[in-house]
Design a protein around this motif. Structure first.
Motif, mmCIF file in Angstrom:
data_model
loop_
_atom_site.group_PDB
_atom_site.id
_atom_site.type_symbol
_atom_site.label_atom_id
_atom_site.label_comp_id
_atom_site.label_asym_id
_atom_site.label_seq_id
_atom_site.Cartn_x
_atom_site.Cartn_y
_atom_site.Cartn_z
ATOM 1 N N UNK A 168 4.299 -0.284 -10.227
ATOM 2 C CA UNK A 168 2.795 0.868 -9.361
ATOM 3 C C UNK A 168 4.248 1.936 -10.616
ATOM 4 N N UNK A 169 5.754 2.589 -10.472
ATOM 5 C CA UNK A 169 5.756 3.796 -10.600
ATOM 6 C C UNK A 169 5.743 3.676 -12.290
ATOM 7 N N UNK A 170 6.125 2.725 -12.687
ATOM 8 C CA UNK A 170 6.373 2.536 -14.239
ATOM 9 C C UNK A 170 4.611 2.790 -14.726
ATOM 10 N N UNK A 215 0.675 -1.335 0.071
ATOM 11 C CA UNK A 215 0.172 0.325 0.141
ATOM 12 C C UNK A 215 1.196 0.620 -0.211
ATOM 13 N N UNK A 216 1.987 1.219 0.595
ATOM 14 C CA UNK A 216 2.948 2.040 1.109
ATOM 15 C C UNK A 216 3.431 2.691 -0.418
ATOM 16 N N UNK A 217 3.999 1.744 -0.640
ATOM 17 C CA UNK A 217 4.931 2.183 -2.670
ATOM 18 C C UNK A 217 3.682 2.376 -3.552
ATOM 19 N N UNK A 218 2.617 1.478 -3.971
ATOM 20 C CA UNK A 218 1.416 1.920 -4.588
ATOM 21 C C UNK A 218 0.679 3.182 -4.824
ATOM 22 N N UNK A 219 1.098 3.849 -3.113
ATOM 23 C CA UNK A 219 0.432 5.158 -3.251
ATOM 24 C C UNK A 219 0.874 5.977 -3.275
ATOM 25 N N UNK A 220 3.012 6.163 -2.811
ATOM 26 C CA UNK A 220 3.521 6.708 -3.133
ATOM 27 C C UNK A 220 3.934 7.075 -4.956
ATOM 28 N N UNK A 221 3.978 6.143 -4.814
ATOM 29 C CA UNK A 221 4.038 5.627 -6.715
ATOM 30 C C UNK A 221 2.541 6.573 -7.664
ATOM 31 N N UNK A 222 2.128 6.034 -7.391
ATOM 32 C CA UNK A 222 0.622 6.801 -8.080
ATOM 33 C C UNK A 222 1.273 7.883 -8.000
ATOM 34 N N UNK A 223 1.426 8.952 -6.988
ATOM 35 C CA UNK A 223 1.405 9.882 -6.950
ATOM 36 C C UNK A 223 2.947 10.264 -7.388
ATOM 37 N N UNK A 273 -3.549 4.267 -11.905
ATOM 38 C CA UNK A 273 -2.631 3.408 -11.904
ATOM 39 C C UNK A 273 -2.330 2.500 -10.417
ATOM 40 N N UNK A 274 -2.890 3.133 -9.401
ATOM 41 C CA UNK A 274 -2.510 2.686 -8.085
ATOM 42 C C UNK A 274 -3.774 1.385 -8.153
ATOM 43 N N UNK A 275 -5.134 1.064 -9.353
ATOM 44 C CA UNK A 275 -5.571 0.502 -8.871
ATOM 45 C C UNK A 275 -4.810 -1.022 -10.389
ATOM 46 N N UNK A 276 -4.461 -0.534 -10.738
ATOM 47 C CA UNK A 276 -4.037 -1.872 -11.990
ATOM 48 C C UNK A 276 -2.934 -2.619 -10.735
ATOM 49 N N UNK A 277 -2.272 -1.841 -10.626
ATOM 50 C CA UNK A 277 -0.494 -1.588 -9.708
ATOM 51 C C UNK A 277 -1.930 -2.908 -8.331
ATOM 52 N N UNK A 278 -2.842 -2.273 -7.782
ATOM 53 C CA UNK A 278 -3.500 -3.649 -6.629
ATOM 54 C C UNK A 278 -3.653 -4.692 -7.355
ATOM 55 N N UNK A 279 -4.594 -4.419 -8.326
ATOM 56 C CA UNK A 279 -5.189 -5.737 -9.154
ATOM 57 C C UNK A 279 -4.052 -7.153 -9.421
ATOM 58 N N UNK A 329 14.697 12.789 -10.174
ATOM 59 C CA UNK A 329 14.316 13.145 -8.991
ATOM 60 C C UNK A 329 13.163 11.979 -7.922
ATOM 61 N N UNK A 330 12.824 11.545 -8.593
ATOM 62 C CA UNK A 330 11.024 11.054 -8.680
ATOM 63 C C UNK A 330 11.294 9.840 -8.278
ATOM 64 N N UNK A 331 12.377 9.119 -8.879
ATOM 65 C CA UNK A 331 12.912 7.910 -8.982
ATOM 66 C C UNK A 331 13.931 7.275 -7.844
ATOM 67 N N UNK A 332 14.875 8.941 -7.282
ATOM 68 C CA UNK A 332 15.100 8.489 -6.172
ATOM 69 C C UNK A 332 14.686 8.895 -4.951
ATOM 70 N N UNK A 333 13.638 9.666 -4.984
ATOM 71 C CA UNK A 333 13.086 9.502 -3.487
ATOM 72 C C UNK A 333 12.637 8.354 -3.508
ATOM 73 N N UNK A 334 11.590 7.774 -4.169
ATOM 74 C CA UNK A 334 11.092 6.963 -4.196
ATOM 75 C C UNK A 334 12.101 5.164 -3.380
ATOM 76 N N UNK A 335 13.198 5.639 -3.697
ATOM 77 C CA UNK A 335 14.069 4.271 -3.368
ATOM 78 C C UNK A 335 14.633 4.821 -2.351
#
Lengths: 265, 328
Positions: free
Chosen positions: A176-178, A87-95, A189-195, A122-128
Motif C-alpha cells: 500500500x505504501x508503494x 484498513x488501518x495500514x492501507x489508510x495510513x499508507x495512502x496518506x 492508491x487505497x482502492x487499488x491496495x484494497x482490491x 521518515x514516513x516509512x519509519x513511522x509506518x513501521x
C-alpha cells in the motif's frame, strides 16, 4: 531521517492511530473474555458442523475450533483482524505520500530543507512503528487479560504471533505504501491496495475449499496467515516468514526510490 | 551572479506542455516579475526551480547550484509561497510556524514582525481561517526566515488592498536588505508596482525579458495631437511603427506607436502647426496584451482583464489551454 517530519506525521495521524489501536485492544479483550463461554463444548461442535466453505470464510478450516488457536482464528484473527489491520495500514499508507500530494501539503514539506529521501525514510519509519503498535494492540491484550479467562500463551507463542503478525502487516502495508508513492491520489492508491487484498482473500477462500485452486497459495500473502496454528503450537510454513519479510522490505524500499524520483506536484 | 538561471527548461506532463525551452536569468537584488496568464507555465517553472518537478529537458540553476529533486541545501536559502495555499487544515497557525521552524533549525527572525504587520492570529486552526488569512499564514511561513531568495507565486491572491500593500512593502524591504524576489503574477498592476525586471511567458515559452521601465518606455505609446488645421488619419498612418490612428475630431488624432519611433512621429507632426501634443506610455496591461495579439487571443485576454489588471482566466492558446489548461 527528519525528526521534525516524524513528530509532525505522528501528530497528524494521532487520532487515526489511537482509534484503530483502541479498537483492536477492545476487540482482543472481548474475544478473550468470551473464550470460556464459546470456546469449547457444544458451541464448538455447532461451529464445526458448519459447511467448510463458511468456516473457510473465517479462516477456520486449518485448525479445530475447539482448540484455543481455532477459537481465536475463527472469532478474531482469521477475518476480523485481517479487515481491521488491513484498513488501518492501507489508510495510513495512502496518506503517507499520495494523500499529501493530492492535498497539496507535500509542497509545503518539500519547500523546506529536507530531501525526498529523508521524507520517504521518515514516513516509512513511522509506518513501521505504526505496524508494531498495531501488533501490540492486537496481541498484548490476549497475553495480559488471558490468564483471567483461562488462556495461557507462552512467551514464545506470543512473540511468534507478534512477529508474524507484524510481518504480515508490513507486507500488506508495504504494498500500500508503494502504491501511495506511485499514485497522485490517496483514494486511488487505497482502492487499488484494497482490491489487491480482496483478490488475495478470495483466492485464499477458494483454495480452502478447492484443491484445484491451491496453485496460488505459495504466493498468496493471506494463505500464510495461520494464527491458530501459532497459538496451538503447530508449525507454520517457514517460507511465510521470508515471503512477508521480502515483500514488506522490498515494497518499502521501492516506495522510497519511487518517491525520490517522481514529480510531486 | 545570477540568482536564478534556466537554460532551455522544458517540462511536459505526458503530451501536455507545462513549459518549453525557457531560458531566463534573474540577477541578485531585484524583484523579477514572471508574468503570464493562468496556464502559461509560471507555476510549472517555479516547481522545477524548487525541485518538485523533474524537467523533461534543459536545466536550472538556483543560488549557484544546479537544481535537483533532492535540492534540500538550496531550499534552506529559499522561501516559497505557493500559488494555491494548501496547509494542514486541522492544525493551527502556530503549529505550522513551529513545524517549519523545526525544519529550518529555529524560529524565523522575521516571524514576530510579520505576525504583527499582517495582524495574523496564529492560535486558530487553518480550517477556521478565511482565504485571505490562509494566504497571510503562507506568506509568513515563506518569508519568516529572511531567505536569500524569495519565490512568490501569486502572493497577494485573496488579500485585501491593505494587506496587498503590506506585502509590497515587505518585498521592497527585503530587496533593500539585499535579497532577491522572484514574483509570479498575472496581476499587471502588481508587477508594475514592485518589479524591476519582468519575464513574460506565453504558451510555456518566454516571449520577452526586459526591465519594466524599458518595456513600458519603448514598447507602446499613445501620441495625441491637436492640429491647428483639419488633418486626416492618413497623415500619420503611413509611418513605420504606427499601427493605428484614431481621429477624435477633424483636428485631433491619436496614434498608437510601437517601438522606438517617437522621433519619426514628432518630425512628421512638426510638418503642420501643432496646438497640443501628448505622448503617453501604454500601461503594462496593454503591453502585455500586445504579446498575445499575434495569436489572436488579445480580445480574450482583454475580456479577462479586470479593473486592476488581473488576467484571471487562461487565454486558450496563450495559456496552453488546449494542452495545459490545468497545468500552470
Amino acid at each position: 531521517m527528519s525528526w521534525t517530519l516524524l513528530r509532525g506525521t505522528l501528530h497528524q495521524r494521532r487520532a487515526s492511530m489511537f482509534w484503530f489501536c483502541l479498537g483492536l485492544v477492545f476487540y482482543a479483550w472481548l474475544m478473550t473474555w468470551f473464550y470460556p463461554q464459546i470456546g469449547g463444548g457444544q458451541y464448538a461442535q455447532l461451529i464445526e458442523s458448519m459447511p467448510p466453505e463458511l468456516l473457510a470464510l473465517f479462516g477456520g478450516t486449518e485448525v479445530p475450533f475447539a482448540s484455543l488457536g481455532g477459537y481465536f482464528q475463527t472469532e478474531y484473527l482469521g477475518l476480523m483482524w485481517l479487515i481491521i489491520v488491513s484498513a488501518a495500514v492501507v489508510l495510513f499508507a495512502g496518506r503517507a505520500f499520495a494523500g499529501e500530494i493530492a492535498a497539496g501539503t507535500m509542497e509545503l514539506v518539500l519547500a523546506q530543507p529536507v530531501s525526498r529521501v529523508q521524507v520517504a525514510l521518515t514516513r516509512t519509519t513511522v509506518f513501521v512503528g505504526y505496524v508494531l503498535l498495531l501488533a501490540a494492540a492486537s496481541f498484548v491484550p490476549i497475553q495480559v487479560f488471558g490468564p483471567s479467562y483461562g488462556i495461557e500463551l507462552g512467551a514464545g507463542t506470543f512473540w511468534t504471533l507478534f512477529a508474524f503478525g507484524s510481518l504480515y502487516m508490513l507486507a500488506v502495508g508495504g504494498i500500500a505504501v508503494l502504491l501511495s508513492s506511485i499514485f497522485r491520489d490517496a483514494g486511488r492508491a487505497g482502492a487499488v491496495a484494497a482490491a489487491f487484498l480482496l483478490l488475495l482473500w478470495i483466492a485464499d477462500l477458494v483454495s480452502n475449499v478447492s484443491e484445484a485452486a491451491r496453485f496460488f497459495d505459495p504466493i498468496n500473502l493471506i494463505s500464510y496467515w495461520q494464527p491458530g496454528k501459532i497459538i496451538n503450537g503447530d508449525p507454520i510454513a517457514p517460507e511465510g516468514w521470508w515471503i512477508y519479510a521480502v515483500v514488506g522490505v522490498t515494497s518499502l524500499a521501492a516506495a522510497v526510490v519511487v518517491f525520490s524520483r517522481r514529480d510531486v506536484a | 551572479m545570477d540568482i536564478i538561471s534556466t537554460r532551455n527548461l522544458t517540462k511536459f506532463y505526458g503530451k501536455t506542455r507545462g513549459v518549453e525551452d525557457l531560458s531566463l536569468s534573474v540577477p541578485a537584488g531585484i524583484v523579477y516579475g514572471f508574468l503570464g496568464p493562468n496556464g502559461s507555465g509560471k507555476t510549472t517553472t517555479i516547481r522545477c526551480l524548487l525541485g518538485m518537478l523533474r524537467p523533461t529537458a534543459g536545466e536550472a540553476t538556483v543560488l549557484g547550484r544546479r537544481v535537483t529533486l533532492d535540492g534540500s541545501h538550496v531550499r534552506r536559502r529559499i522561501g516559497y509561497v505557493a500559488g494555491e495555499v494548501r496547509l494542514y487544515e486541522r492544525e493551527t497557525g502556530r503549529w505550522h510556524l513551529d513545524y517549519v521552524a523545526g525544519f529550518r533549525g529555529g524560529r524565523g527572525v522575521l516571524t514576530d514582525e510579520l505576525l504583527e504587520r499582517f495582524a495574523f492570529d496564529p492560535s486558530k486552526r487553518v480550517k477556521e481561517l478565511s482565504k485571505g488569512n490562509k494566504q497571510k499564514l503562507a506568506l509568513i511561513l515563506g518569508m519568516a526566515h529572511d531567505p536569500e531568495l524569495l519565490i512568490l507565486d501569486e502572493p497577494t491572491s485573496g488579500l485585501d488592498p491593505l494587506n496587498q500593500e503590506a506585502v509590497y512593502r515587505v518585498i521592497e524591504e527585503r530587496i533593500a536588505a539585499g535579497r532577491t524576489v522572484f514574483l509570479s503574477s498575472h496581476i499587471l498592476s502588481e508587477v508594475e508596482r514592485v518589479c524591476e525586471r519582468v519575464g513574460i511567458v506565453r504558451s510555456g515559452r518566454l516571449v520577452a525579458e526586459e526591465n519594466v521601465r524599458d518595456l513600458l518606455g519603448k514598447r507602446l505609446r499613445h501620441v495625441e495631437v491637436r492640429f491647428a488645421e483639419p488633418t486626416p488619419p492618413a497623415f500619420l498612418a503611413d509611418l513605420p511603427g504606427v499601427d493605428s490612428v484614431t481621429p477624435l475630431s477633424a483636428f485631433v488624432l491619436v496614434a498608437r506607436a510601437k517601438g522606438d519611433v517617437v522621433d519619426q512621429v514628432v518630425k512628421r507632426v512638426a510638418e503642420r502647426t501643432v496646438v497640443d501634443l501628448t505622448i503617453q506610455q501604454a500601461g503594462l496591461e496593454e503591453v502585455f496584451l500586445e504579446f498575445y495579439r499575434d495569436e489572436g487571443t488579445a480580445p480574450e485576454a482583454a475580456t479577462a482583464l479586470s479593473g486592476n489588471g488581473d488576467i484571471s482566466r487562461p487565454a486558450t492558446s496563450a495559456g496552453g489551454g488546449d494542452e495545459g489548461g490545468e497545468r500552470e
